[in-house]
Scaffold this motif. Structure first.
Motif, mmCIF file in Angstrom:
data_model
loop_
_atom_site.group_PDB
_atom_site.id
_atom_site.type_symbol
_atom_site.label_atom_id
_atom_site.label_comp_id
_atom_site.label_asym_id
_atom_site.label_seq_id
_atom_site.Cartn_x
_atom_site.Cartn_y
_atom_site.Cartn_z
ATOM 1 N N PRO A 56 77.054 32.938 138.675
ATOM 2 C CA PRO A 56 77.630 34.183 139.229
ATOM 3 C C PRO A 56 77.657 35.281 137.930
ATOM 4 O O PRO A 56 77.933 34.763 136.808
ATOM 5 N N ILE A 57 77.624 36.508 138.072
ATOM 6 C CA ILE A 57 77.692 37.484 137.306
ATOM 7 C C ILE A 57 79.075 37.618 136.423
ATOM 8 O O ILE A 57 79.040 37.588 135.221
ATOM 9 N N GLU A 58 80.145 37.416 137.165
ATOM 10 C CA GLU A 58 81.595 37.606 136.791
ATOM 11 C C GLU A 58 82.141 36.195 136.840
ATOM 12 O O GLU A 58 82.175 35.387 138.012
ATOM 13 N N PHE A 221 70.810 34.694 130.469
ATOM 14 C CA PHE A 221 70.663 33.368 130.956
ATOM 15 C C PHE A 221 70.449 33.125 132.562
ATOM 16 O O PHE A 221 69.551 32.544 133.037
ATOM 17 N N ILE A 222 71.125 34.363 133.099
ATOM 18 C CA ILE A 222 71.015 34.232 134.553
ATOM 19 C C ILE A 222 69.539 34.895 134.965
ATOM 20 O O ILE A 222 69.064 34.381 135.739
ATOM 21 N N SER A 235 58.110 33.661 132.039
ATOM 22 C CA SER A 235 59.206 34.493 131.873
ATOM 23 C C SER A 235 60.370 34.172 131.727
ATOM 24 O O SER A 235 61.315 34.836 131.021
ATOM 25 N N ALA A 236 60.885 32.851 132.408
ATOM 26 C CA ALA A 236 62.131 32.175 132.490
ATOM 27 C C ALA A 236 62.098 31.911 130.714
ATOM 28 O O ALA A 236 63.487 32.110 130.124
ATOM 29 N N ASN A 237 61.318 31.512 130.312
ATOM 30 C CA ASN A 237 61.329 30.814 128.952
ATOM 31 C C ASN A 237 61.706 32.149 127.919
ATOM 32 O O ASN A 237 62.268 32.022 126.900
ATOM 33 N N ILE A 238 61.031 33.333 128.341
ATOM 34 C CA ILE A 238 61.137 34.365 127.365
ATOM 35 C C ILE A 238 62.731 35.080 127.395
ATOM 36 O O ILE A 238 63.316 35.132 126.485
ATOM 37 N N ALA A 239 63.024 34.673 128.578
ATOM 38 C CA ALA A 239 64.741 35.067 128.828
ATOM 39 C C ALA A 239 65.342 34.240 128.017
ATOM 40 O O ALA A 239 66.420 34.608 127.430
ATOM 41 N N PHE A 240 65.217 32.858 128.100
ATOM 42 C CA PHE A 240 65.965 31.723 127.556
ATOM 43 C C PHE A 240 66.000 32.220 126.155
ATOM 44 O O PHE A 240 66.895 31.918 125.366
ATOM 45 N N ALA A 258 70.449 27.237 127.490
ATOM 46 C CA ALA A 258 69.218 27.970 127.484
ATOM 47 C C ALA A 258 68.057 26.894 126.706
ATOM 48 O O ALA A 258 66.955 26.938 127.337
ATOM 49 N N HIS A 259 68.614 26.210 125.669
ATOM 50 C CA HIS A 259 67.596 25.383 125.260
ATOM 51 C C HIS A 259 67.244 24.286 126.423
ATOM 52 O O HIS A 259 66.002 23.789 126.522
ATOM 53 N N ILE A 260 68.405 23.726 127.146
ATOM 54 C CA ILE A 260 68.236 22.602 127.922
ATOM 55 C C ILE A 260 67.227 23.102 129.290
ATOM 56 O O ILE A 260 66.132 22.560 129.705
ATOM 57 N N GLU A 261 67.451 24.199 129.508
ATOM 58 C CA GLU A 261 66.729 24.964 130.616
ATOM 59 C C GLU A 261 65.067 25.021 130.143
ATOM 60 O O GLU A 261 64.151 24.929 131.096
ATOM 61 N N LYS A 262 64.865 25.378 128.963
ATOM 62 C CA LYS A 262 63.374 25.506 128.282
ATOM 63 C C LYS A 262 63.000 24.112 128.428
ATOM 64 O O LYS A 262 61.908 23.817 128.653
ATOM 65 N N ILE A 263 63.723 23.167 127.894
ATOM 66 C CA ILE A 263 63.126 21.681 127.948
ATOM 67 C C ILE A 263 62.890 21.161 129.489
ATOM 68 O O ILE A 263 61.880 20.583 129.522
ATOM 69 N N LYS A 264 63.516 21.690 130.462
ATOM 70 C CA LYS A 264 63.392 21.243 131.807
ATOM 71 C C LYS A 264 61.998 22.062 132.087
ATOM 72 O O LYS A 264 61.459 21.334 132.989
#
Length: 837
Positions: A56-58, A221-222, A235-240, A258-264
Motif C-alpha cells: 500500500p502507498i501508506e 518499489f511499488i 520496466s520493473a527492473n529499471i524501477a528496482f 528490490a534486489h530480490i524482485e530483480k532476481i525473481k
C-alpha cells in the motif's frame, strides 16, 4: 490583570490576535504535533509490510475493532486530538463570524490528522471539511483537500477521491510535498479501482516530488511491483534499480526487496547464472543484510532449485527457516517447497510433515490453505499405513533377533540414555550455579531478576523464567518425546508404539524405576513373545503393505513403489485373502511398466492356480466382463443394499461377511462393513451396533466410511444410548403392535393384507400398517396413525364386529417414543414389565 484584559478573545486587537496565535502555535499545537509524530512513528514501526503482495502507498493497518466515544486506539493520537481541541477552545477568536486567529486552520488540520491516524475516519472527514468551509483562504487549504481525499479512500469512496484529486491537480499549481502527497494518494485510489497504468504514472510524479527518501524508495518499489503485475519485467527492473541507487538513503528493506524482485525476474535460460550467484553471495555476506537473511537464503534456494542443484536448494530453504523469520508467508513457502520436493521424490511421510508445517503458517480457510490442505489430505492414507508398516517391521525385526543381538541393541540404547541423563544433569547444575551467581550479584547492589507477581524474595513463578521453561521443555521431551497436543496424550498400552515408525521407549522410560531405566533386560522383556500377538502384528503389517501398494498404484501412479509393496506382501507369508489381489495388481503394474514377460507369467499363474475366481475370469475372458457385470463389487453392493431396505437384515449381515472376504483390499470393502454394521444394529440392537461402528472407525480411520463411523461414534451414539422409557403423554403418537415369533414371510404378508382391509373400514382415522423386524426370531406388524393413548387402548372399539373376528392375534400399545427405544435397545420384555402411565 491588564495583560489578561487586553488579550481577550472577544477583542479584535493586534495584541490579542498575536498573543493567541503565538500561544496556540508554540504551546498547544507544538505539543499536539509532537504527539502526532510520535504516534505516527510508532504506527509505522508496528506495521509489517507484506512483500508477497503489492505494497500500500501508506504504511497503516486498519483494524475493525469498534471504539466507543471518548476512547482512542492510541494514546498519542488521543493526546494530539486533545491539544487540537484545547487550542480551538482557548485560542479561537471568532468575532462577527470571522476567525481572527490565523492558527485555527492548523488546529483543525491537527484535529483531522489525529482522528485519521486513530482510524476514526468520519470525524476526521468532518474536521477537514470544516477547514474547506470556514477557511477557504488558508495556506493549508490544499493540504486539507489532500487529507480529505485520503480519508475518502479509507472510507472506500475511491471514485470521489479520484475526481476531487484530479480537479485539485488541474486547478492548483501544487509543488514539492503537496504534489507528492496528492499524486501518491491518487495512485492509491487508482490501485483500489484496478487502474494499474494510471497508478504507475502518478507514482512516478510522486517519487520525483517528495522530499522524503523513505517515501521515494517506497514509491519506486511499488512502481516496480506494478510493472511486474503488468508483465513488463524490463520496466520493473529499471524501477528496482532506482531503489537500489538510493542505497542507504532509503530503508534497507526496500533495497533488499528490490534486489530480490530483480532476481525473481531473472531469465534462467538466457541470463548469466554466474553473475546472479555472485550477487546472491554478496548479499549473503554483507553484514548489513543480516536482518534479511531469511529472504536472501530463500532466494538462493530458489536459484539452486532452478539450476537443478536440489540438495543445495534444500540446504538453503532450511537455512531460511532456521533464521526464525517472522514472515509467516515466507515460512509457509519454504515448507511447501520442501514438501513438494519430498513428494516428487516419493518420500510421502516427510512431505506430509512439511505440509502440516505449511498449514500452521497460513491463514485458516484462505485459498492457499485449502490448496495445501487438499494435498495433505491426499497423503493421510499413505502416512498412516507407512507408519504401521515401519512400526511392525521394527517389532518383527526385534522378534527375529537372537538373544545376543537384542542385548547388544538395547545395551547401546541404554548407554546412550545414560549419556543424555549425564548431560541433562550437568545442564541442571549449570542453571543452579547461574541462579547462585544472580543472587550474589543482586546482594551486591544489582537489580534482582524479575519475580513475577509475588512479593520481593518470594519464589519466582515458573513461566516467568525462560531458563526454567526451556529446561522443563527438554525434560518433557526426554521423558515423553514429541507428543501431539490432544486429549489423553499419555495413554499407551505398551512400550511398542504404532505411531512413530520405530520402537517407542518413552512410555517405558516414564514408568521405569531407576534400576529398570538403564537395564537392557527391562526393554527386552517388553518384546512380544506370544505367537498370537506376533501373528497379529505380522497380519497388520501385511495389510499395510497391501494398502500402500494400492495407494501408490491408484492415487500417485508410482508404479515401481507399488510393485515393491505388493512383492513385500507376497514375500511376507500373507494370509490367503491378500495373495490373489496382490498378484492381480502386480500383473496390472507389469503391464503399465511395459514388462510384458513378467505380466504374462503373473497372468498365467492366476489363471492356472485360481481358475474359479473373478480375477481369472477377467484375465481369461475380458470381453465377458464389464462394469455392469452382475458379479462386480458395485452391483453386489447395490443388490445387498436393496435387501437391507427390505429388512432382510440377517441375509445382509451374512452376505456382507462373504463379500468382505471375497473383495479384501478393494475400495468397496469399507462400504460393506458399514452396511453390515447398520444391519447388525437393526437386528441386534444398540450394543452390537456400537461395537461394529467402533471397529470401522478404528480399522478404516482414513477412509470416508471410517470418518463417517467416527462421526456416528461421537455425535449419534450418545443420543441413542439412553434406554429409559418415558412416561406416556397425551401429545405423543401411539402404535398398536402385533407380535409374531418365527413367522414366515407369507404369513406376515397375509396378515398385513387382512389388517389393511380392516383398517380401511375405520372411520375418522387414517390408519396404515407396516412390517418391522425386531429380532432374528420376532417380527412386528404395526398400526400407525393413532394420535392419543386413549384411542390406542380402545383400538378394537374402532373396528366393526365383523372385523374384530378377523384380527385375533395378541397386541400391545406403545408410544412412538418408547417404540423407538425398544427397536434401538431390543428391550421389549423390559417395556412389557414397566408401568408407563
Amino acid at each position: 490583570m491588564l495583560l489578561v484584559v487586553s488579550c481577550s478573545r472577544k477583542k479584535d486587537k493586534f495584541i490579542s490576535r498575536n498573543f493567541h496565535a503565538v500561544t496556540a502555535e508554540f504551546n498547544t499545537l507544538f505539543n499536539g504535533y509532537n504527539a502526532l509524530e510520535q504516534g505516527r512513528t510508532s504506527l509505522n514501526d508496528s506495521y509489517t509490510d507484506n512483500y508477497w503482495d503489492i505494497l500500500p502507498i501508506e504504511r497503516m493497518e486498519v483494524f475493525d475493532e469498534v471504539v466507543l466515544p471518548g476512547q482512542s486506539k492510541n494514546e498519542l493520537f488521543g493526546t494530539a486530538e486533545e491539544k487540537a481541541v484545547k487550542a480551538i477552545q482557548k485560542h479561537s477568536m471568532n468575532i462577527e463570524g470571522k476567525e481572527r486567529n490565523p492558527q485555527m486552520d492548523e488546529a483543525y488540520l491537527l484535529l483531522g490528522k489525529a482522528r485519521y491516524f486513530d482510524q476514526r475516519f468520519v470525524p476526521a472527514l468532518e474536521a477537514f471539511n470544516y477547514i474547506l468551509y470556514k477557511y477557504p483562504a488558508s495556506d493549508k487549504i490544499n493540504q486539507a483537500k489532500i487529507w480529505r481525499e485520503k480519508t475518502n479512500i479509507r472510507l472506500d469512496n475511491n471514485e470521489l477521491a479520484i475526481k476531487n484529486l484530479k480537479r485539485l491537480l488541474s486547478q492548483e499549481e501544487l509543488e514539492k510535498q503537496d504534489l507528492a502527497d496528492a499524486t501518491s494518494m491518487l495512485a492509491q485510489a487508482y490501485l483500489n479501482t484496478k487502474s494499474v497504468d494510471s497508478a504507475i504514472t502518478q507514482l512516478n510524479i510522486a517519487s520525483y516530488a517528495t522530499k522524503s527518501n523513505d517515501e521515494r524508495g517506497r514509491y519506486r518499489f511499488i512502481q516496480g511491483q506494478l510493472y511486474n503485475l503488468l508483465g513488463d519485467k524490463d520496466s520493473a527492473n529499471i524501477a528496482f534499480d532506482k531503489v537500489i541507487e538510493l542505497n542507504r538513503k532509503t530503508p534497507r528493506i526496500y533495497l533488499i526487496s528490490a534486489h530480490i524482485e530483480k532476481i525473481k525476474n531473472f531469465n534462467y535460460e538466457t541470463g548469466d547464472k554466474t553473475v546472479l550467484l555472485e550477487l546472491l553471495t554478496a548479499l549473503e555476506d554483507n553484514r548489513e543484510n543480516r536482518p534479511y537473511l531469511d529472504k536472501i537464503y530463500f532466494q538462493k534456494g530458489e536459484y539452486f532449485r532452478n539450476t537443478n542443484a536440489e540438495s543445495l536448494a534444500v540446504e538453503y530453504y532450511n537455512k531460511s527457516l532456521r533464521t526464525n523469520t517472522n514472515d509467516k508467508l515466507l515460512k509457509a513457502r519454504n515448507y511447501e517447497i520442501l514438501g513438494d520436493i519430498n513428494f516428487d521424490n516419493s518420500i510421502y511421510k516427510e512431505a506430509g510433515n512439511y505440509y502440516d508445517s505449511t498449514l500452521s503458517n497460513l491463514q485458516l480457510n484462505s485459498k492457499p490453505y485449502r490448496v495445501i490442505k487438499r494435498k495433505r489430505d491426499n497423503l493421510k492414507d499413505v502416512i498412516y499405513y507407512e507408519n504401521i508398516a515401519r512400526t511392525n517391521d521394527s517389532i518383527l525385526d526385534l522378534v527375529a533377533m537372537t538373544d545376543d543381538a537384542r542385548l547388544e541393541y538395547f545395551q547401546s540404547f541404554t548407554d546412550e540414555l545414560k549419556l543424555k541423563a549425564e548431560e541433562e544433569a550437568e545442564k541442571a547444575k549449570a542453571i543452579e550455579r547461574n541462579k547462585g551467581l544472580a543472587t550474589v550479584n543482586a546482594g551486591a547492589g544489582q537489580m534482582p531478576p524479575f519475580q513475577g507477581v509475588g512479593a520481593p524474595g518470594e519464589a519466582e513463578f515458573y513461566f516467568y523464567n525462560p531458563t526454567t521453561v526451556a529446561y522443563g521443555k527438554n525434560e518433557f521431551r526426554k521423558i515423553w518425546g514429541n507428543r501431539p497436543l490432544e486429549d489423553n496424550w499419555r495413554w499407551s498400552s505398551s512400550g511398542i508404539s504404532a505411531n512413530t515408525g520405530e520402537v517407542n521407549t518413552t512410555d517405558l522410560i516414564a514408568t521405569a524405576s531407576e534400576d529398570e531405566l538403564y537395564d537392557p533386560q527391562f526393554y527386552i522383556s517388553k518384546i512380544p513373545t506370544e505367537q498370537k500377538v506376533i501373528d497379529s502384528i505380522s497380519k497388520d503389517r501385511n495389510y499395510a503393505y497391501y494398502q500402500l501398494g494400492l495407494i501408490y498404484k491408484e492415487k500417485f501412479k508410482e508404479y515401481q513403489l507399488a510393485k515393491d509393496k505388493f512383492q513385500d506382501v507376497l514375500d511376507s507369508q500373507p494370509e490367503e485373502r491378500l495373495i490373489l489381489p496382490s498378484k492381480y495388481n502386480l500383473y496390472k503394474i507389469y503391464e503399465l511398466l511395459g514388462a510384458s514377460d513378467e505380466a504374462a507369467i503373473a497372468k498365467n499363474e492366476i489363471i492356472a492356480n485360481y481358475p474359479n475366481t473373478r480375477y481369472a475370469t477377467i484375465l481369461s475372458h475380458p470381453e465377458q466382463v464389464s462394469e455392469e457385470d452382475e458379479n462386480s463389487p458395485e452391483n453386489l453392493y447395490e443388490m445387498l443394499y436393496g435387501k437391507y431396505e427390505n429388512q432382510e437384515y440377517a441375509e445382509v449381515i451374512s452376505k456382507s461377511e462373504d463379500y468382505i472376504n471375497r473383495f479384501e483390499g478393494e475400495a468397496i470393502v469399507p462400504k460393506f462393513e458399514l452396511l453390515k454394521a447398520t444391519a447388525t444394529g437393526r437386528l441386534h440392537g444398540f450394543d452390537a451396533y456400537s461395537k461394529a461402528i467402533n471397529f470401522i472407525s478404528v480399522t478404516y480411520a482414513n477412509k470416508p466410511e471410517g470418518k463417517e463411523a467416527q462421526n456416528i461414534e461421537t455425535n449419534v451414539l450418545p443420543l441413542l444410548a439412553n434406554n429409559e422409557f418415558v412416561k406416556d403423554s397425551i401429545r405423543d403418537h401411539y402404535k398398536v403392535v402385533y407380535t409374531f415369533n418365527d413367522a414366515n414371510k407369507e404369513q406376515l404378508e397375509g396378515f398385513k393384507t387382512e389388517l389393511d382391509t380392516v383398517l380401511s373400514h375405520v372411520k375418522y382415522y387414517s390408519l396404515k400398517s407396516s412390517i418391522d423386524v425386531y429380532s432374528p426370531e420376532t417380527t412386528f406388524v404395526v398400526v400407525h396413525g393413532l394420535t392419543n393413548k386413549q384411542v390406542a387402548n380402545t383400538f378394537e372399539q374402532l373396528l366393526t364386529e365383523e372385523d374384530k373376528k378377523k384380527i385375533k392375534e395378541p397386541q400391545f400399545v406403545i408410544s412412538s417414543t418408547n417404540y423407538r427405544i425398544i427397536q434401538i435397545h431390543k428391550n421389549l420384555n423390559d417395556y412389557l414389565n414397566v408401568d408407563t402411565n
